[in-house]
Write an enzyme that holds these catalytic residues in place. Structure first.
Site, mmCIF file in Angstrom:
data_model
loop_
_atom_site.group_PDB
_atom_site.id
_atom_site.type_symbol
_atom_site.label_atom_id
_atom_site.label_comp_id
_atom_site.label_asym_id
_atom_site.label_seq_id
_atom_site.Cartn_x
_atom_site.Cartn_y
_atom_site.Cartn_z
ATOM 1 C CG ASP A 133 -1.925 1.231 1.311
ATOM 2 O OD1 ASP A 133 -1.747 1.914 0.203
ATOM 3 O OD2 ASP A 133 -2.672 1.308 2.160
ATOM 4 C CD1 TRP A 134 4.370 1.718 -0.112
ATOM 5 C CD2 TRP A 134 5.644 1.417 -2.128
ATOM 6 N NE1 TRP A 134 5.564 0.730 0.386
ATOM 7 C CE2 TRP A 134 6.387 0.965 -0.848
ATOM 8 C CE3 TRP A 134 6.221 1.662 -3.161
ATOM 9 C CZ2 TRP A 134 7.668 0.304 -0.953
ATOM 10 C CZ3 TRP A 134 7.349 0.827 -3.205
ATOM 11 C CH2 TRP A 134 8.177 0.446 -2.429
ATOM 12 C CD GLU A 135 -3.482 4.647 -0.408
ATOM 13 O OE1 GLU A 135 -4.676 5.138 -0.947
ATOM 14 O OE2 GLU A 135 -3.797 3.746 0.552
ATOM 15 C CG ASN A 136 2.690 8.231 1.097
ATOM 16 O OD1 ASN A 136 2.620 7.207 1.232
ATOM 17 N ND2 ASN A 136 2.403 9.355 1.866
#
Length: 449
Positions: A133-136
């Protein structure tokens, strides 16, 4: 002559039933004879251990980790601070690991990631969902708009500091090139490392692919739900990511503004449609399994989805041919004994019963039409056909005593039920099987696996 006619008729039926579109084989389901799975990915351990409230997940055919924890053998999610040294700015404005990917050591990141994977997933035979979960930031320059524009600005300044002699135009072009190269390396190499270390897992990034069809707040009745063409084109450009993924994890979270509305179904349908499109283009041998992330409550609230919206999320996901749905939740679900009881009540009511309905219907359709060698998917993706138990033919009964609770489904398919399924659904065969009803075993296809 007779045999020629039979072959012609079979070919005609194939084209008619499949609308002339080749349907790729699917990867066999995670669990045998379970064409559609429902996962629990919420941190509700405290409900069981602290408040002694059993959410009855197993009773209602839900796959969960031990003690209903957020991460474990069934599904493990890696947030930014859990895997390697992910460069980013958090929601509070704190800087981490060089902020932008081209300003952090990929080698350092991969070494730390290796250690983190061994610690968080000690079981080498891990066979669950591995969700990063990499949303930045997003790996494509043009998709870093709004609050993510800071990564473009930082990249431009980074290039300017290294090459002060260049013109502003050249600096901007260089910044874009270097950013996208580094972002791709971070995402791709992390994925490949995880797959090398835990090869039996289902690995991918949360919210990939996205559809960017969030304009329901402004369009109102004019909302179509369709993914903008530019976003579909940008998804095509991420072929490198799809090829290295072993699963896709789009989300179908519903905000309360969409409650029980036509727009809710449009929103979910087109997000799933795009995910299924990407799943079919990622590989040549089979379509990637799609596991849609959903919430049992409306986003940013503790209000349960209506029955209509359970159909919109769970039902639509199953009918479109996804491998499963993952229910994500926040710490609020287990914050108090009352919160736990609220989740349990919903689970023992509409949520649990509907999950049993859909998972059982998907299993029956697979058994009856696809000989357990494939899953049923809509013939026409835009239709309103669903994989539901027929209420006139089936009953869902919950039995409970002092020691256990169990769900029993009683009934059988009637002729009119079979006709409905045949008219509205077709088989997507698992690897190694082919034919209208997945009745033909193919050694050639098995060798591709």
């Amino acid at each position: 002559m007779y045999h020629i006619w039979i072959k012609f008729l079979a070919a005609w039926i194939f084209l008619k039933r499949f609308n002339g579109v080749h349907v790729m084989q699917a990867k066999a389901p995670m669990y045998r004879n379970e064409p559609f799975l429902v996962f629990w990915n919420a941190p509700t351990t405290q409900c069981r251990l602290r408040y002694k409230v059993d959410l009855d997940l197993k009773t209602f055919h839900i796959v969960s980790n031990a003690n209903d924890s957020l991460s474990g053998s069934a599904v493990t999610i890696f947030y930014p601070n859990h895997l390697g040294v992910y460069p980013h700015i958090d929601d509070r404005g704190h800087f981490f690991h060089g902020i932008i990917p081209q300003n952090e050591s990929l080698t350092k990141h991969l070494n730390k990631s290796k250690s983190d994977i061994n610690r968080i997933i000690p079981l080498k035979a891990f066979h669950g969902l591995g969700v990063i979960d990499w949303e930045n930031w997003r790996p494509q320059w043009d998709r870093n708009w709004g609050s993510k524009n800071v990564y473009r600005n930082r990249s431009i300044q980074f290039a300017r500091d290294l090459h002060p002699e260049l013109s502003e135009d050249k600096i901007r072009r260089l910044a874009k090139k270097e950013y996208e190269k580094a972002a791709k390396s971070f995402m791709r190499d992390t994925l490949l490392l995880a797959e090398e270390m835990r090869p039996d897992g289902y690995w991918g990034y949360y919210l990939y692919p996205d559809c960017q069809n969030y304009d329901y707040k402004t369009k109102g009745d004019q909302y179509t739900g369709k993914c903008p063409e530019i976003e579909m084109s940008r998804n095509d450009q991420l072929l490198w990511l799809w090829r290295d993924s072993t699963a896709l994890f789009p989300n179908v979270y519903l905000e309360i503004i969409l409650r029980s509305s036509d727009n809710a179904l449009k929103f979910v349908h087109h997000r799933l449609k795009e995910a299924m499109r990407i799943a079919s283009m990622a590989r040549e041998d089979y379509a990637l399994p799609v596991f849609a992330y959903a919430r049992p409550f409306y986003a940013y609230t503790f209000e349960p989805l209506t029955q209509e919206d359970l159909v919109t999320t769970v039902g639509e996901t199953a009918a479109m041919g996804a491998a499963g749905i993952v229910f994500w939740g926040s710490m609020q679900y287990a914050s108090t004994v009352d919160s736990c009881q609220k989740v349990k009540k919903y689970m023992n009511g509409p949520l649990g019963r509907y999950i049993v309905n859909v998972t059982t219907a998907a299993k029956i359709c697979s058994r009856v039409f696809c000989r357990k060698n494939g899953r049923c998917v809509r013939k026409h993706s835009d239709s309103n056909a669903f994989l539901h138990l027929f209420p006139e033919s089936f009953r869902i009964m919950v039995y409970a005593n002092a020691t256990e609770k169990k769900v029993i489904v009683k009934g059988k398919l009637e002729l009119e039920n079979l006709i409905y399924l045949r008219e509205n659904f077709m088989c997507q065969c698992y690897q190694g099987w082919k034919g209208l009803y997945c009745e033909e075993y193919s050694i050639k296809d098995i060798r591709k696996i």
